[in-house]
Motif scaffolding. Structure first.
Motif, PDB file in Angstrom:
ATOM      1  N   VAL A 214       0.831  -1.197   0.000  1.00  0.00           N
ATOM      2  CA  VAL A 214       0.000   0.000   0.000  1.00  0.00           C
ATOM      3  C   VAL A 214       0.869   1.251   0.000  1.00  0.00           C
ATOM      4  N   ASN A 215       1.907   1.260   0.831  1.00  0.00           N
ATOM      5  CA  ASN A 215       2.790   2.426   0.884  1.00  0.00           C
ATOM      6  C   ASN A 215       3.447   2.686  -0.475  1.00  0.00           C
ATOM      7  N   ARG A 216       3.870   1.625  -1.145  1.00  0.00           N
ATOM      8  CA  ARG A 216       4.487   1.796  -2.463  1.00  0.00           C
ATOM      9  C   ARG A 216       3.476   2.329  -3.473  1.00  0.00           C
ATOM     10  N   ALA A 217       2.241   1.865  -3.391  1.00  0.00           N
ATOM     11  CA  ALA A 217       1.213   2.341  -4.317  1.00  0.00           C
ATOM     12  C   ALA A 217       0.927   3.825  -4.096  1.00  0.00           C
ATOM     13  N   VAL A 218       0.857   4.234  -2.830  1.00  0.00           N
ATOM     14  CA  VAL A 218       0.633   5.647  -2.522  1.00  0.00           C
ATOM     15  C   VAL A 218       1.779   6.489  -3.069  1.00  0.00           C
ATOM     16  N   ALA A 219       3.028   6.042  -2.831  1.00  0.00           N
ATOM     17  CA  ALA A 219       4.188   6.798  -3.288  1.00  0.00           C
ATOM     18  C   ALA A 219       4.212   6.907  -4.814  1.00  0.00           C
ATOM     19  N   ALA A 220       3.900   5.818  -5.502  1.00  0.00           N
ATOM     20  CA  ALA A 220       3.931   5.828  -6.960  1.00  0.00           C
ATOM     21  C   ALA A 220       2.864   6.751  -7.536  1.00  0.00           C
ATOM     22  N   GLU A 221       1.657   6.702  -6.976  1.00  0.00           N
ATOM     23  CA  GLU A 221       0.587   7.551  -7.479  1.00  0.00           C
ATOM     24  C   GLU A 221       0.877   9.025  -7.183  1.00  0.00           C
ATOM     25  N   ALA A 222       1.441   9.306  -6.006  1.00  0.00           N
ATOM     26  CA  ALA A 222       1.797  10.682  -5.679  1.00  0.00           C
ATOM     27  C   ALA A 222       2.885  11.200  -6.619  1.00  0.00           C
ATOM     28  N   GLN A 223       3.848  10.343  -6.920  1.00  0.00           N
ATOM     29  CA  GLN A 223       4.915  10.732  -7.849  1.00  0.00           C
ATOM     30  C   GLN A 223       4.336  11.066  -9.220  1.00  0.00           C
ATOM     31  N   ALA A 224       3.407  10.249  -9.692  1.00  0.00           N
ATOM     32  CA  ALA A 224       2.801  10.485 -11.001  1.00  0.00           C
ATOM     33  C   ALA A 224       2.027  11.797 -11.041  1.00  0.00           C
ATOM     34  N   ARG A 225       1.465  12.187  -9.907  1.00  0.00           N
ATOM     35  CA  ARG A 225       0.677  13.428  -9.856  1.00  0.00           C
ATOM     36  C   ARG A 225       1.498  14.633  -9.376  1.00  0.00           C
ATOM     37  N   ARG A 226       2.790  14.426  -9.111  1.00  0.00           N
ATOM     38  CA  ARG A 226       3.669  15.484  -8.609  1.00  0.00           C
ATOM     39  C   ARG A 226       3.168  16.056  -7.283  1.00  0.00           C
ATOM     40  N   ILE A 227       2.798  15.146  -6.402  1.00  0.00           N
ATOM     41  CA  ILE A 227       2.373  15.512  -5.053  1.00  0.00           C
ATOM     42  C   ILE A 227       3.456  15.041  -4.085  1.00  0.00           C
ATOM     43  N   TRP A 228       3.870  15.914  -3.195  1.00  0.00           N
ATOM     44  CA  TRP A 228       4.897  15.548  -2.228  1.00  0.00           C
ATOM     45  C   TRP A 228       4.370  14.465  -1.292  1.00  0.00           C
ATOM     46  N   ALA A 229       5.175  13.406  -1.119  1.00  0.00           N
ATOM     47  CA  ALA A 229       4.735  12.256  -0.320  1.00  0.00           C
ATOM     48  C   ALA A 229       5.790  11.881   0.709  1.00  0.00           C
ATOM     49  N   ASN A 230       5.314  11.553   1.897  1.00  0.00           N
ATOM     50  CA  ASN A 230       6.177  11.009   2.941  1.00  0.00           C
ATOM     51  C   ASN A 230       5.689   9.620   3.299  1.00  0.00           C
ATOM     52  N   VAL A 231       6.560   8.637   3.104  1.00  0.00           N
ATOM     53  CA  VAL A 231       6.254   7.276   3.519  1.00  0.00           C
ATOM     54  C   VAL A 231       7.030   7.028   4.801  1.00  0.00           C
ATOM     55  N   VAL A 232       6.323   6.820   5.872  1.00  0.00           N
ATOM     56  CA  VAL A 232       6.946   6.752   7.189  1.00  0.00           C
ATOM     57  C   VAL A 232       8.013   5.663   7.217  1.00  0.00           C
ATOM     58  N   ASP A 233       9.207   6.047   7.660  1.00  0.00           N
ATOM     59  CA  ASP A 233      10.344   5.131   7.813  1.00  0.00           C
ATOM     60  C   ASP A 233      10.788   4.496   6.501  1.00  0.00           C
ATOM     61  N   ASP A 234      10.548   5.160   5.387  1.00  0.00           N
ATOM     62  CA  ASP A 234      11.017   4.644   4.097  1.00  0.00           C
ATOM     63  C   ASP A 234      11.614   5.794   3.303  1.00  0.00           C
ATOM     64  N   LEU A 235      12.911   5.927   3.416  1.00  0.00           N
ATOM     65  CA  LEU A 235      13.616   7.039   2.793  1.00  0.00           C
ATOM     66  C   LEU A 235      13.485   7.015   1.276  1.00  0.00           C
ATOM     67  N   GLU A 236      13.614   5.832   0.675  1.00  0.00           N
ATOM     68  CA  GLU A 236      13.630   5.738  -0.784  1.00  0.00           C
ATOM     69  C   GLU A 236      12.289   6.102  -1.401  1.00  0.00           C
ATOM     70  N   LEU A 237      11.179   5.796  -0.730  1.00  0.00           N
ATOM     71  CA  LEU A 237       9.862   6.077  -1.304  1.00  0.00           C
ATOM     72  C   LEU A 237       9.405   7.507  -1.043  1.00  0.00           C
ATOM     73  N   SER A 238      10.068   8.205  -0.123  1.00  0.00           N
ATOM     74  CA  SER A 238       9.593   9.533   0.280  1.00  0.00           C
ATOM     75  C   SER A 238      10.190  10.621  -0.601  1.00  0.00           C
ATOM     76  N   SER A 239       9.379  11.607  -0.945  1.00  0.00           N
ATOM     77  CA  SER A 239       9.884  12.786  -1.646  1.00  0.00           C
ATOM     78  C   SER A 239      10.036  13.970  -0.697  1.00  0.00           C
ATOM     79  N   TYR A 240       9.587  13.857   0.548  1.00  0.00           N
ATOM     80  CA  TYR A 240       9.889  14.852   1.575  1.00  0.00           C
ATOM     81  C   TYR A 240       9.969  14.144   2.914  1.00  0.00           C
ATOM     82  N   GLN A 241      10.681  14.754   3.839  1.00  0.00           N
ATOM     83  CA  GLN A 241      10.839  14.204   5.179  1.00  0.00           C
ATOM     84  C   GLN A 241      10.209  15.150   6.201  1.00  0.00           C
TER      85      GLN A 241
END
Length: 492
Positions: free
Chosen positions: A103-130
């Motif tokens: 689920v976290n990966r799906a959220v990150a991927a969809e946010a990336q496609a829409r150019r929305i800043w995303a934070n995936v808790v405790d996952d540095l690689e999937l997050s575009s902001y901290q």
């Protein structure tokens, strides 16, 4: 299985280096923020979002009791079910706080496609902001980030700052935010406004807030604001020693002046770490000189100091090491005095002291050296004017500010005047900096060893019996290059 240390170090999936993050404070008032997840982790992320005025939407199959209470009273909007891409419609930010990696990966991927800043808790690689650790004092906020790679370190620093920053800063910050327009109207010129704040932040307004006397603080503020703008047609110059490179070696006075300066005239070798401590909106002018490349002459430096001081600016002449040790600081003060410019001098840790300390070489020692001489020999002419007979004496230490250009001539002169070929040396490159290298050996091999190991400027030579202690007392950086030099035996 081989479990040797060499094998254990091999990692087929080495950790990703934390990115260099750009700090940003976002205004989320009235803006939609999606949080995916309904547990305790999501609750911790939601609290600061609500405090910032965001319209928080929480999507999850179910909510923990505390979040369910928030949804019932309308403080958050609840989307019941599993994540769907349309949940992101209209969102400015998204936080993925589930314990389901897919689920976290799906959220990150969809946010990336829409150019929305995303934070995936405790996952540095999937997050575009901290989300940083924060210290809050009213409208004043200090954010601390490790790039997502060391959150416990950021938390530790936050806890330390919590104890060091007075709660009275909240009242002071609120006052300055409220009165911002009046301050700008009263002091429209930037330099004038800086001087107002310098006086305000170290005066009775701050003291009254710290004492819990808000009324007294307001009266002191009104008095300060009503005073005539300070007259300062002629500025000043501070000659400040930047030390050898390690920012931690700056004096408190030097740090204070760097944060007050309008203009900083700095040498080429002043480290980036030291410059980073200066006020960011100051004007930085490099006036460095090096052998055979004086891109700003000494007369040009004098002219710059005079130009900016006469324009009413606070000038910091930032010099590597100490201004009065081979830094031509005396010449610069004579020039300022002759032109009626106010000045002050802040000493710095000179290269001989710092390089010796960081190389583990005591410049004096009861058994080996009862005196130390600071010497510079940049040119052939200066070499020929030195008292070589005195410099070649035993039981003393020579600290030679000359880089590596004149080592052959130095060796020749010392040997001709009686210094023993077996005299130990330590040649310190980039002393006190992360790239420090220390080369050791004896005078007989000094130039050859320096060329063999390609030592470059900035470098300082320490010659004398104490240099043999570099291997024994080493503590900073890599171990010294070269073999340990034997102690010199003296005639009875």
């Amino acid at each position: 299985m081989d479990s040797s240390p060499a094998t254990a170090r091999l990692d087929p999936h080495p950790p990703v280096a934390p990115p260099a993050l750009y700090p940003l404070f976002a205004d989320l008032r009235g803006r939609r923020v999606l949080v995916v997840g309904g547990g305790a982790v999501a609750r911790r992320k939601i609290a600061p979002l609500l405090a910032a005025g965001a319209n928080v939407v929480v999507g999850a199959p179910q909510l923990e009791p505390a979040l369910d209470d928030l949804a019932r009273v309308g403080k958050i909007e609840f989307l019941d079910g599993r994540f769907a891409p349309n949940w992101l419609d209209g969102a400015w930010l998204v936080v993925a706080a589930t314990d389901d990696g897919a689920v976290n990966r799906a959220v990150a991927a969809e946010a990336q496609a829409r150019r929305i800043w995303a934070n995936v808790v405790d996952d540095l690689e999937l997050s575009s902001y901290q989300s940083p650790a924060r210290v809050e004092r009213g409208p004043l906020q200090i954010a601390i980030s490790s790039g997502g790679g060391a959150p416990m370190l950021a938390r530790h620093l936050r806890e330390k700052l919590e104890t060091e920053l007075d709660e009275s800063l909240a009242g002071l910050a609120a006052l300055l935010l409220r009165e911002r327009r009046r301050i700008r109207a009263r002091h429209p010129r930037l330099a004038e406004r800086r001087r107002f704040f310098d006086a305000l932040l170290t005066g009775p307004v701050t003291e009254r807030f710290r004492a819990g006397d808000e009324g007294g603080a307001l009266r002191a503020f009104e008095a300060a604001l009503g005073e005539a703008p300070p007259s300062r047609d002629i500025g000043s110059v501070a000659l400040v020693g930047a030390g050898p490179g390690d920012p931690g070696l700056l004096t408190l006075r030097a740090l204070r002046l760097l944060n007050q300066a309008d203009v900083i005239l700095h040498d080429r070798l002043v480290s980036d770490g030291v410059l980073a401590l200066a006020r960011r909106d100051a004007e930085f002018i490099e006036v460095g000189k090096q052998a055979s490349n004086h891109h700003v002459t000494q007369d040009g430096i004098h002219a710059l100091m005079l130009e900016h001081a006469r324009a009413g600016r606070r000038v910091v002449r930032l010099k590597g090491g100490d201004p009065f040790v081979f830094g031509r600081g005396g010449e610069e003060l004579e020039f300022l005095h002759a032109h009626g410019i106010a000045f002050e001098v802040v000493p710095g840790v000179t290269a001989a002291l710092a390089c010796a300390a960081y190389a583990g070489v005591p410049l004096t020692h009861r058994e080996h050296a009862q005196s130390v001489r600071f010497v510079t020999a940049h040119t052939k002419d200066s070499v020929d004017t030195l008292d070589w007979r005195a410099l070649a004496q035993e039981k003393q230490t020579l600290a030679v500010y000359m880089g590596v250009a004149g080592l052959d001539r130095l060796q020749q002169k010392l040997l001709e005047h009686g210094r023993q070929a077996g005299t130990p040396f330590a040649l310190v490159e980039n002393g006190s900096r992360p790239g420090q290298r220390v080369l050791t050996g004896t005078l007989a091999d000094l130039p050859q060893l320096a060329r063999l190991h390609d030592l470059q400027s900035p470098a300082l030579l320490i010659l004398g019996e104490v240099a043999a202690l570099a291997h024994t007392l080493h503590w900073f950086g890599d171990k010294p290059l070269g073999a340990p030099a034997p102690q010199v035996a003296h005639a009875a």
